[in-house]
Design a protein around this motif. Structure first.
Motif, PDB file in Angstrom:
ATOM      1  N   ALA A  98       0.826  -1.207   0.000  1.00 22.65           N
ATOM      2  CA  ALA A  98       0.000   0.000   0.000  1.00 22.65           C
ATOM      3  C   ALA A  98       0.862   1.259   0.000  1.00 22.65           C
ATOM      4  CB  ALA A  98      -0.926  -0.014   1.208  1.00 22.65           C
ATOM      5  N   SER A  99       1.969   1.240   0.726  1.00 25.14           N
ATOM      6  CA  SER A  99       2.871   2.398   0.754  1.00 25.14           C
ATOM      7  C   SER A  99       3.525   2.622  -0.609  1.00 25.14           C
ATOM      8  CB  SER A  99       3.953   2.199   1.805  1.00 25.14           C
ATOM      9  OG  SER A  99       3.397   2.112   3.081  1.00 25.14           O
ATOM     10  N   GLY A 100       3.940   1.559  -1.249  1.00 23.52           N
ATOM     11  CA  GLY A 100       4.531   1.691  -2.582  1.00 23.52           C
ATOM     12  C   GLY A 100       3.531   2.194  -3.603  1.00 23.52           C
ATOM     13  N   TYR A 101       2.299   1.707  -3.506  1.00 25.28           N
ATOM     14  CA  TYR A 101       1.253   2.149  -4.430  1.00 25.28           C
ATOM     15  C   TYR A 101       0.919   3.623  -4.200  1.00 25.28           C
ATOM     16  CZ  TYR A 101      -3.014   2.001  -7.208  1.00 25.28           C
ATOM     17  OH  TYR A 101      -3.971   2.244  -8.147  1.00 25.28           O
ATOM     18  N   ALA A 102       0.871   4.031  -2.927  1.00 26.72           N
ATOM     19  CA  ALA A 102       0.612   5.439  -2.619  1.00 26.72           C
ATOM     20  C   ALA A 102       1.747   6.325  -3.126  1.00 26.72           C
ATOM     21  CB  ALA A 102       0.432   5.619  -1.114  1.00 26.72           C
ATOM     22  N   LEU A 103       2.964   5.827  -3.070  1.00 24.49           N
ATOM     23  CA  LEU A 103       4.107   6.588  -3.574  1.00 24.49           C
ATOM     24  C   LEU A 103       4.016   6.761  -5.086  1.00 24.49           C
ATOM     25  CD1 LEU A 103       6.663   7.905  -2.460  1.00 24.49           C
ATOM     26  CD2 LEU A 103       7.872   5.791  -2.922  1.00 24.49           C
ATOM     27  N   LEU A 104       3.496   5.764  -5.773  1.00 23.14           N
ATOM     28  CA  LEU A 104       3.324   5.878  -7.220  1.00 23.14           C
ATOM     29  C   LEU A 104       2.235   6.875  -7.586  1.00 23.14           C
ATOM     30  CD1 LEU A 104       3.597   2.213  -8.512  1.00 23.14           C
ATOM     31  CD2 LEU A 104       5.241   4.041  -8.764  1.00 23.14           C
ATOM     32  N   ALA A 129      13.388  15.550 -13.276  1.00 18.06           N
ATOM     33  CA  ALA A 129      12.967  14.367 -14.028  1.00 18.06           C
ATOM     34  C   ALA A 129      13.587  13.095 -13.454  1.00 18.06           C
ATOM     35  CB  ALA A 129      13.337  14.514 -15.494  1.00 18.06           C
ATOM     36  N   ASP A 130      14.873  13.139 -13.165  1.00 15.53           N
ATOM     37  CA  ASP A 130      15.531  11.958 -12.608  1.00 15.53           C
ATOM     38  C   ASP A 130      15.063  11.659 -11.190  1.00 15.53           C
ATOM     39  OD1 ASP A 130      17.005  11.432 -14.880  1.00 15.53           O
ATOM     40  OD2 ASP A 130      18.686  12.694 -14.250  1.00 15.53           O
ATOM     41  N   THR A 131      14.783  12.708 -10.430  1.00 17.39           N
ATOM     42  CA  THR A 131      14.290  12.507  -9.064  1.00 17.39           C
ATOM     43  C   THR A 131      12.930  11.837  -9.082  1.00 17.39           C
ATOM     44  OG1 THR A 131      15.475  14.476  -8.345  1.00 17.39           O
ATOM     45  CG2 THR A 131      13.741  13.666  -6.908  1.00 17.39           C
ATOM     46  N   LEU A 132      12.047  12.299  -9.947  1.00 19.30           N
ATOM     47  CA  LEU A 132      10.714  11.701 -10.044  1.00 19.30           C
ATOM     48  C   LEU A 132      10.807  10.246 -10.504  1.00 19.30           C
ATOM     49  CD1 LEU A 132       7.763  12.397  -9.640  1.00 19.30           C
ATOM     50  CD2 LEU A 132       7.662  13.012 -12.045  1.00 19.30           C
ATOM     51  N   ARG A 133      11.697   9.970 -11.443  1.00 14.74           N
ATOM     52  CA  ARG A 133      11.890   8.597 -11.907  1.00 14.74           C
ATOM     53  C   ARG A 133      12.414   7.702 -10.775  1.00 14.74           C
ATOM     54  NH1 ARG A 133      15.463   8.568 -16.969  1.00 14.74           N
ATOM     55  NH2 ARG A 133      14.722  10.673 -16.654  1.00 14.74           N
ATOM     56  N   PHE A 134      13.316   8.239  -9.964  1.00 15.90           N
ATOM     57  CA  PHE A 134      13.857   7.487  -8.835  1.00 15.90           C
ATOM     58  C   PHE A 134      12.788   7.213  -7.776  1.00 15.90           C
ATOM     59  CE2 PHE A 134      16.231   7.331  -4.766  1.00 15.90           C
ATOM     60  CZ  PHE A 134      16.958   6.177  -5.020  1.00 15.90           C
ATOM     61  N   ILE A 135      11.932   8.181  -7.525  1.00 16.42           N
ATOM     62  CA  ILE A 135      10.851   7.988  -6.550  1.00 16.42           C
ATOM     63  C   ILE A 135       9.881   6.924  -7.046  1.00 16.42           C
ATOM     64  CG2 ILE A 135       8.847   9.126  -5.515  1.00 16.42           C
ATOM     65  CD1 ILE A 135      10.581  11.654  -5.325  1.00 16.42           C
ATOM     66  N   ARG A 136       9.572   6.948  -8.319  1.00 16.13           N
ATOM     67  CA  ARG A 136       8.689   5.914  -8.889  1.00 16.13           C
ATOM     68  C   ARG A 136       9.349   4.529  -8.801  1.00 16.13           C
ATOM     69  NH1 ARG A 136       5.131   9.409  -8.311  1.00 16.13           N
ATOM     70  NH2 ARG A 136       4.506  10.753 -10.004  1.00 16.13           N
ATOM     71  N   LEU A 137      10.658   4.482  -9.019  1.00 14.79           N
ATOM     72  CA  LEU A 137      11.391   3.219  -8.918  1.00 14.79           C
ATOM     73  C   LEU A 137      11.353   2.684  -7.483  1.00 14.79           C
ATOM     74  CD1 LEU A 137      13.232   1.210 -10.466  1.00 14.79           C
ATOM     75  CD2 LEU A 137      15.149   2.547  -9.613  1.00 14.79           C
ATOM     76  N   GLY A 172       8.944   3.211  -5.335  1.00 14.76           N
ATOM     77  CA  GLY A 172       7.589   2.692  -5.150  1.00 14.76           C
ATOM     78  C   GLY A 172       7.409   1.314  -5.765  1.00 14.76           C
ATOM     79  N   LEU A 173       7.933   1.129  -6.973  1.00 14.52           N
ATOM     80  CA  LEU A 173       7.841  -0.185  -7.625  1.00 14.52           C
ATOM     81  C   LEU A 173       8.640  -1.238  -6.861  1.00 14.52           C
ATOM     82  CD1 LEU A 173       8.089   0.797 -11.385  1.00 14.52           C
ATOM     83  CD2 LEU A 173       6.115  -0.137 -10.179  1.00 14.52           C
ATOM     84  N   PHE A 174       9.800  -0.849  -6.331  1.00 12.50           N
ATOM     85  CA  PHE A 174      10.605  -1.784  -5.552  1.00 12.50           C
ATOM     86  C   PHE A 174       9.882  -2.194  -4.268  1.00 12.50           C
ATOM     87  CE2 PHE A 174      13.865  -2.713  -2.343  1.00 12.50           C
ATOM     88  CZ  PHE A 174      14.472  -3.786  -2.965  1.00 12.50           C
ATOM     89  N   MET A 175       9.197  -1.251  -3.633  1.00 13.87           N
ATOM     90  CA  MET A 175       8.432  -1.578  -2.427  1.00 13.87           C
ATOM     91  C   MET A 175       7.320  -2.569  -2.751  1.00 13.87           C
ATOM     92  SD  MET A 175       8.234   2.207  -0.696  1.00 13.87           S
ATOM     93  CE  MET A 175       7.109   1.764   0.609  1.00 13.87           C
ATOM     94  N   MET A 176       6.642  -2.359  -3.878  1.00 14.97           N
ATOM     95  CA  MET A 176       5.564  -3.267  -4.265  1.00 14.97           C
ATOM     96  C   MET A 176       6.109  -4.646  -4.627  1.00 14.97           C
ATOM     97  SD  MET A 176       3.273  -0.564  -6.415  1.00 14.97           S
ATOM     98  CE  MET A 176       2.052  -1.737  -6.946  1.00 14.97           C
TER      99      MET A 176
END
Length: 86
Positions: free
Chosen positions: A20-26, A49-57, A59-63
């Motif tokens: 749920a935390s990873g999904y919320a981060l996405l 752009a790179d920061t946003l991509r890293f944050i999405r990554l 979130g995906l890693f948490m999921m």
């Protein structure tokens, strides 16, 4: 209920919270995602752009970690349960 089975259910709850935390981060909008505490130093070094991509990554890693924890917990549960199959 044995402590092993209790631990399995605790791991399933933790995995649910992690997913749920990873999904919320996405789902965070760009403005809020760039204001996260971790994003400040990354943004200063690499840009938006790179920061946003890293944050999405992250979130995906948490999921993905949550899915792995669920699979491991269910495997452990299957080892602990005795199936009475004729």
């Amino acid at each position: 209920m044995s402590p092993v089975i209790t631990g399995i259910f605790v791991a399933l709850i933790v995995a649910g919270a992690l997913f749920a935390s990873g999904y919320a981060l996405l789902l965070l909008p760009k403005e809020k995602a760039l204001k996260l505490p971790l994003a400040g130093r990354i943004d200063a070094a690499f840009g938006d752009a790179d920061t946003l991509r890293f944050i999405r990554l992250i979130g995906l890693f948490m999921m993905a970690s949550a899915v792995g924890l669920v699979l491991a917990s269910l495997t452990s549960l299957l080892e602990q349960v005795t199936l009475f199959v004729p």
